[in-house]
Each structure stands twice: as C-alpha cells, then as structure tokens.
Motif scaffolding. Sequence first.
Motif, PDB file in Angstrom:
ATOM      1  N   LEU A  89      18.145  -0.224   3.486  1.00  0.00           N
ATOM      2  CA  LEU A  89      17.373   0.934   3.022  1.00  0.00           C
ATOM      3  C   LEU A  89      17.046   0.831   1.534  1.00  0.00           C
ATOM      4  O   LEU A  89      15.973   1.233   1.087  1.00  0.00           O
ATOM      5  N   SER A  90      17.970   0.228   0.744  1.00  0.00           N
ATOM      6  CA  SER A  90      17.728   0.120  -0.700  1.00  0.00           C
ATOM      7  C   SER A  90      16.510  -0.765  -0.983  1.00  0.00           C
ATOM      8  O   SER A  90      15.782  -0.547  -1.943  1.00  0.00           O
ATOM      9  N   GLU A  91      16.271  -1.780  -0.130  1.00  0.00           N
ATOM     10  CA  GLU A  91      15.104  -2.650  -0.312  1.00  0.00           C
ATOM     11  C   GLU A  91      13.834  -1.930   0.137  1.00  0.00           C
ATOM     12  O   GLU A  91      12.754  -2.153  -0.390  1.00  0.00           O
ATOM     13  N   LEU A  92      13.991  -1.048   1.131  1.00  0.00           N
ATOM     14  CA  LEU A  92      12.841  -0.316   1.662  1.00  0.00           C
ATOM     15  C   LEU A  92      12.292   0.678   0.635  1.00  0.00           C
ATOM     16  O   LEU A  92      11.091   0.905   0.557  1.00  0.00           O
ATOM     17  N   ILE A  93      13.197   1.261  -0.183  1.00  0.00           N
ATOM     18  CA  ILE A  93      12.727   2.263  -1.156  1.00  0.00           C
ATOM     19  C   ILE A  93      12.324   1.620  -2.478  1.00  0.00           C
ATOM     20  O   ILE A  93      11.783   2.280  -3.348  1.00  0.00           O
ATOM     21  N   PHE A  94      12.580   0.315  -2.640  1.00  0.00           N
ATOM     22  CA  PHE A  94      12.263  -0.347  -3.905  1.00  0.00           C
ATOM     23  C   PHE A  94      11.009  -1.193  -3.723  1.00  0.00           C
ATOM     24  O   PHE A  94      11.072  -2.283  -3.199  1.00  0.00           O
ATOM     25  N   GLU A  95       9.844  -0.641  -4.060  1.00  0.00           N
ATOM     26  CA  GLU A  95       8.544  -1.342  -4.061  1.00  0.00           C
ATOM     27  C   GLU A  95       8.003  -1.737  -2.695  1.00  0.00           C
ATOM     28  O   GLU A  95       6.944  -2.326  -2.603  1.00  0.00           O
ATOM     29  N   PHE A  96       8.744  -1.498  -1.589  1.00  0.00           N
ATOM     30  CA  PHE A  96       8.352  -2.098  -0.311  1.00  0.00           C
ATOM     31  C   PHE A  96       7.000  -1.588   0.185  1.00  0.00           C
ATOM     32  O   PHE A  96       6.108  -2.374   0.523  1.00  0.00           O
ATOM     33  N   TYR A  97       6.846  -0.256   0.204  1.00  0.00           N
ATOM     34  CA  TYR A  97       5.640   0.324   0.812  1.00  0.00           C
ATOM     35  C   TYR A  97       4.383  -0.113   0.066  1.00  0.00           C
ATOM     36  O   TYR A  97       3.379  -0.488   0.670  1.00  0.00           O
ATOM     37  N   ASP A  98       4.450  -0.092  -1.279  1.00  0.00           N
ATOM     38  CA  ASP A  98       3.268  -0.468  -2.080  1.00  0.00           C
ATOM     39  C   ASP A  98       2.889  -1.926  -1.851  1.00  0.00           C
ATOM     40  O   ASP A  98       1.717  -2.267  -1.745  1.00  0.00           O
ATOM     41  N   ARG A  99       3.908  -2.778  -1.788  1.00  0.00           N
ATOM     42  CA  ARG A  99       3.613  -4.203  -1.595  1.00  0.00           C
ATOM     43  C   ARG A  99       3.082  -4.478  -0.188  1.00  0.00           C
ATOM     44  O   ARG A  99       2.200  -5.305   0.006  1.00  0.00           O
ATOM     45  N   LEU A 100       3.615  -3.744   0.800  1.00  0.00           N
ATOM     46  CA  LEU A 100       3.113  -3.895   2.174  1.00  0.00           C
ATOM     47  C   LEU A 100       1.637  -3.520   2.240  1.00  0.00           C
ATOM     48  O   LEU A 100       0.826  -4.222   2.849  1.00  0.00           O
ATOM     49  N   LYS A 101       1.288  -2.411   1.603  1.00  0.00           N
ATOM     50  CA  LYS A 101      -0.102  -1.953   1.615  1.00  0.00           C
ATOM     51  C   LYS A 101      -1.025  -2.938   0.900  1.00  0.00           C
ATOM     52  O   LYS A 101      -2.148  -3.185   1.322  1.00  0.00           O
ATOM     53  N   SER A 102      -0.543  -3.517  -0.241  1.00  0.00           N
ATOM     54  CA  SER A 102      -1.423  -4.410  -0.993  1.00  0.00           C
ATOM     55  C   SER A 102      -1.617  -5.749  -0.267  1.00  0.00           C
ATOM     56  O   SER A 102      -2.724  -6.260  -0.219  1.00  0.00           O
ATOM     57  N   ILE A 103      -0.547  -6.307   0.342  1.00  0.00           N
ATOM     58  CA  ILE A 103      -0.737  -7.612   1.004  1.00  0.00           C
ATOM     59  C   ILE A 103      -1.486  -7.485   2.330  1.00  0.00           C
ATOM     60  O   ILE A 103      -2.029  -8.457   2.833  1.00  0.00           O
ATOM     61  N   SER A 104      -1.535  -6.262   2.902  1.00  0.00           N
ATOM     62  CA  SER A 104      -2.272  -6.093   4.161  1.00  0.00           C
ATOM     63  C   SER A 104      -3.597  -5.371   3.922  1.00  0.00           C
ATOM     64  O   SER A 104      -4.248  -4.934   4.861  1.00  0.00           O
ATOM     65  N   ARG A 105      -3.955  -5.209   2.635  1.00  0.00           N
ATOM     66  CA  ARG A 105      -5.186  -4.493   2.230  1.00  0.00           C
ATOM     67  C   ARG A 105      -5.259  -3.096   2.840  1.00  0.00           C
ATOM     68  O   ARG A 105      -6.332  -2.598   3.186  1.00  0.00           O
TER      69      ARG A 105
END
Length: 606
Positions: free
Chosen positions: A451-467
């Motif tokens: 969970l600590s990795e999920l709340i640290f930058e994960f969502y933003d990076r997922l959105k940017s690499i998948s456009r």
Amino acid sequence: MKDLSLIRNFSIIAHIDHGKSTLADRLLEIAKVTDERTKKDQILDSMDIERERGITIKSNSATFDYSAKDGKIYTYNLIDTPGHVDFTYEVSRSLAACEGVLLVIDATQGIEAQTLANFYLALEHDLAIIPIINKIDLPAADIERCKEQIEHTLGLDPELAIPISAKTGQNVELVLEAIREQIPPPKGDINAPLKALIHDSFYNSYYGAVMKVRIFDGIVKKGDKILLMSNQKIFTVTELGIQQIKMIPKESLQAGEVGYIIAGIKSVEDTRVGDTVTLADKPASQPLPGYKEIKPMVFAGLFPINNEDYDDLKDAIAKLKLNDASLVYEPENSTALGHGFRVGYLGLLHMEIIQERLEREFGLELINTAPSVKYRITLTDGKIIEISNPAEWPDPAKIAKKEEPYAKVHIITPQEYIGNILTLLQEKRGMQENLIYLDESKVQIIYQLPLSELIFEFYDRLKSISRGYASLDYELIGYKESDLVKVDIMVNGEPVDALAMITHRSKAYERAKSIIERLKHLIPRHQFQIPLQAAIGSKIIARENISALRKNVLAKCYGGDITRKKKLLEKQKEGKKRMKMIGSVEIPQEAFLALLKSNIDENQKK
C-alpha cells in the motif's frame, strides 16, 4: 399499509466519469421531482467540490413516483453511491439497501476497472443487474463493442443492455420501464421486529445527525424509542420521512421503504454506516450482516503554514468531523513545523478533499507532510504495535518482525501499454497474480502491491505511461512481512522530525538522496559548512555538504611572505570551527514548504 409490489429500490453504479450523476438527473427530471426552476446538473451532489471535480463523495438518495405503462403508480427509491475506490465500504452498504442496480458503461471507453469491481460487489449482494450503455450521442461511441464486453467479461445478456444518452435524455424512459420489469420488489415482514440499515448519515446544525435508512423488517413511527445495535445507544425518533431532494416528513416508515430518521443524535459518529437500527422495547435478535468499522488507510501530518492559525485549524477539523465519521485525527507537535494534527484518511482522494475543504471553507493555509500507511511491528517481548508516524518507530534492537499492508490491484489497460505498466509494477515491488485478456484490445492486470508504494506516485505515473487510458481499482488484502527501515534526515547532526520516513530498505537510498539533494538548494548558506545526512540508525546512507560563506581574508595582502597568508587562513579556519560548535542551523519554513510541495509536483510531472 404500502403494497410492497409497487416499490423498487435500486442504485446506479459505474466507473468514474461514466455518467452516473447525469443519469440520476434525467430520471428525477422525467419523474418531475425537478422542474425548470429547481433543475441543476448533478443535483444529488450537494458539495461544490463534487460538481467541480465531477465525482460523488457523499452518497445520497431520492424517492419518486413513476406512472408505468401498466397503468400503476410505482415508488422508486434511488440510492446514490460514491464513485471512488476510497469509498468502497459506503458503496457496499448502499448496495445492501437495494434489490437491483443500473450498471452504467461509457460507450466510448467500454468496461473499466471500477465497472468490474462494482459489478462483483453487486453479484455478492445477489442483485438484479441492468447494463446501460451511456453516451451513445458521442461520435466515438461503439455500442457493438460494449455489448461484446458485456457478454464476454460480465457474462450478462447483451440484448438486455439499454443504449442511452443521459445528457440528451435519449431512451432514458426505457430505463424506468426496465427497473419495473427486471428489479424485484422488496421483501419484508411488517410484523417482525424493526430492522433498518443505515446506508448514510449527515450532520445538520438544526437536527443533529440525520440517518438515511432502508427498512428491512417492521415499522418505525414518530415517538418510538430506537436502539443502535453497534453501540447499544437509545434515542427517541423526533421526525422521519422520505427524501425527495428535500426532506418530506411522514408518520411512519415500513418494511421495504427508504427514508430518513431524526432522533436528536448529537454526532455522526453514533450513526455509523452499515449499523442496524431496531426498537428498544422489541429489539431484533441479530443485526443485519456486513457492518464493520471504517479504518483509515493513509496518514499524514497536517500543519497550518502560519502557527497562529492552529486554533482555527482545530475548530475547522472538529466541524468537518461532525459530517465525516471516517476522519480520524490527534494533535501532533513537530520541532520543524510547530503544532498540528496527525490525520487518518480513507485514501489519497479523501486526503485531497479534506485539505481542499479546510482551505476553501475555513480560509486556512495548510501544509501536508508525506502520506504514510499503518505498519505493524511485533516486538521481541511478543507485543504487537501499529504505527503510522516515523516518530513512534521503536528501537531496532526490540523489533522481532515488521509487516506492511498489501493491496490487490486491478488495472484495465489497452494492450499497447502493458509492457510499461508491468515495469512500473515490478519497480513498485509488486507480485503478479493474473493477466486476463478481456477482448482483442483490453487487458486486465491483477497484482499484489504494498500500500505504501500505491500511495507514493503510483496513480500519476500509471496515468502518464498509459496516456490516461489505464484505469485502477484496489482492495486491501492484509499484512505481509517486509524489510522496513526508518530513515532519519539530519541537518548539522540534528535529526529533522518532519522529514523522517519509513520505507523499504531497497528504496531507502534513492528516496533519501533525492530529499538531501533538494534540501541542499533550499537551506541558505551559513558562515560555516553544514553537513546534510540521511541515516538508518547509526549508518549514514547519503550525504551532501552546504559550503560555508567565506570572506576573502587575503584581500589586504599585497605580496609578502606566504606564511603571512597561511596564518590568516588558519585564523579563519579556527573561527569557523568555533562557530560550527556553537552555531545552530535555522531551517526556514519556506524550505519545508518547497520540499513537501516539490514532492507533490514531482509526482505530477512523472
């Protein structure tokens, strides 16, 4: 006595931004609950912030009558649900209050992660599911592809799917007929002891806490003494009725009906979502299933930028807490940031919303420390403690076992981004569970992730690499043993409590190094050299120096013997050494602001 066969209780579920609130608006318009004067977009969303972001945060309900084609008048109870993964428990309680759901799918995007998550929730509650394909007025709409996904991914009959445009109102009348035909009427015994499910509650400054309930058995009248089964508190009903955008009082509510109960309850904390209400003098033997206490998942320090605003922040949080029982906070003191609070949130969106409401509704300027999760530590004496604040980290010699919370993550993405997403999941210490090809273009990835990795930058990076095409849903699955360490950031040998963090050993160096490099540019130079260090216990893992401001003491030497220059330099060196021994480094508040803000900005850039 109300005829149960003429009642339909239903909910609308969907992925974020698939048109759930717009469909609710159209249904209420057709039922003439709203007219040209009272009509507004997202009418069930009561907060400005919900309208601006286009999301539902607080669940709501509306009762309306519908004159069906069979000549009868039916009572429809629409129980709205929040639309974000942070509020999954509230969604499950709203679904428990229904007999059926409208599952809205965007015709341009097809099935997304939360569509699936909500579909499985509806299946768990054994509800009738009516698939609705929305936004058919858009040029990119692909109704046939959506029907294929409904058949292959959800296993529902694609011919029952109703193509509509909630925005223009096209075919929405068909939805009202489908609700009558496909959703069963409620069951319930009016003579049994009262059983009512609280599916939501809110605070009103005049009435106190108002409970929104679905009655399963029995009848409740004005003046009845009611018992809340989770805390055994007894109250007297002062008013009850139905909600039709505004509250309409009635004399009683019976099995099968949905409405509200007011009983002079002072705090929303007593009216917990999922609790069972029964009569004090004739209580039910068992509460309704599914109730659990909501526990915060993400924790962060919240401090006023101006320390004089502390009392205002204290009052503001207490007022928000009246309306949000899931908000948990306690006072916290930081040498760097002064007085503030350690606040527990349901997730990152909840955290953003609370901070935005505090700033907007109460005019406060706030700073949030980096979010963390609740770790579980087993000590050598067998005692188990839970900590969310690095300041509470015990002496490493006393730790026997360290565990961190894990989440099961469901990601739905177009196939071309699968490689990048799998790389991100590996980098975030994920463990693969499954990879399912939903159709020739979409893939569902299922991973276990800390969970600590999920709340640290994960969502933003997922959105940017998948456009922006990948969608995410997650659920907590429990704790797993992990090699966790506490990293202290030290300035001139003194630890700075606001910058300490708990992280996995493999990530400690890179995170510590990035903080120290940024600090080097944020702390002003002093008359002496300042070492910046990151340490795990007594072991230094990263270091930078802020060089001293130096006066040119050789400026007055015109030639002459070299020993003269050396003497002056030695004298300066001694002075610097003395200064370093007695000097203290003042870290300006702006440095903390810049550091914590740049953390957030960096996440967004990525």
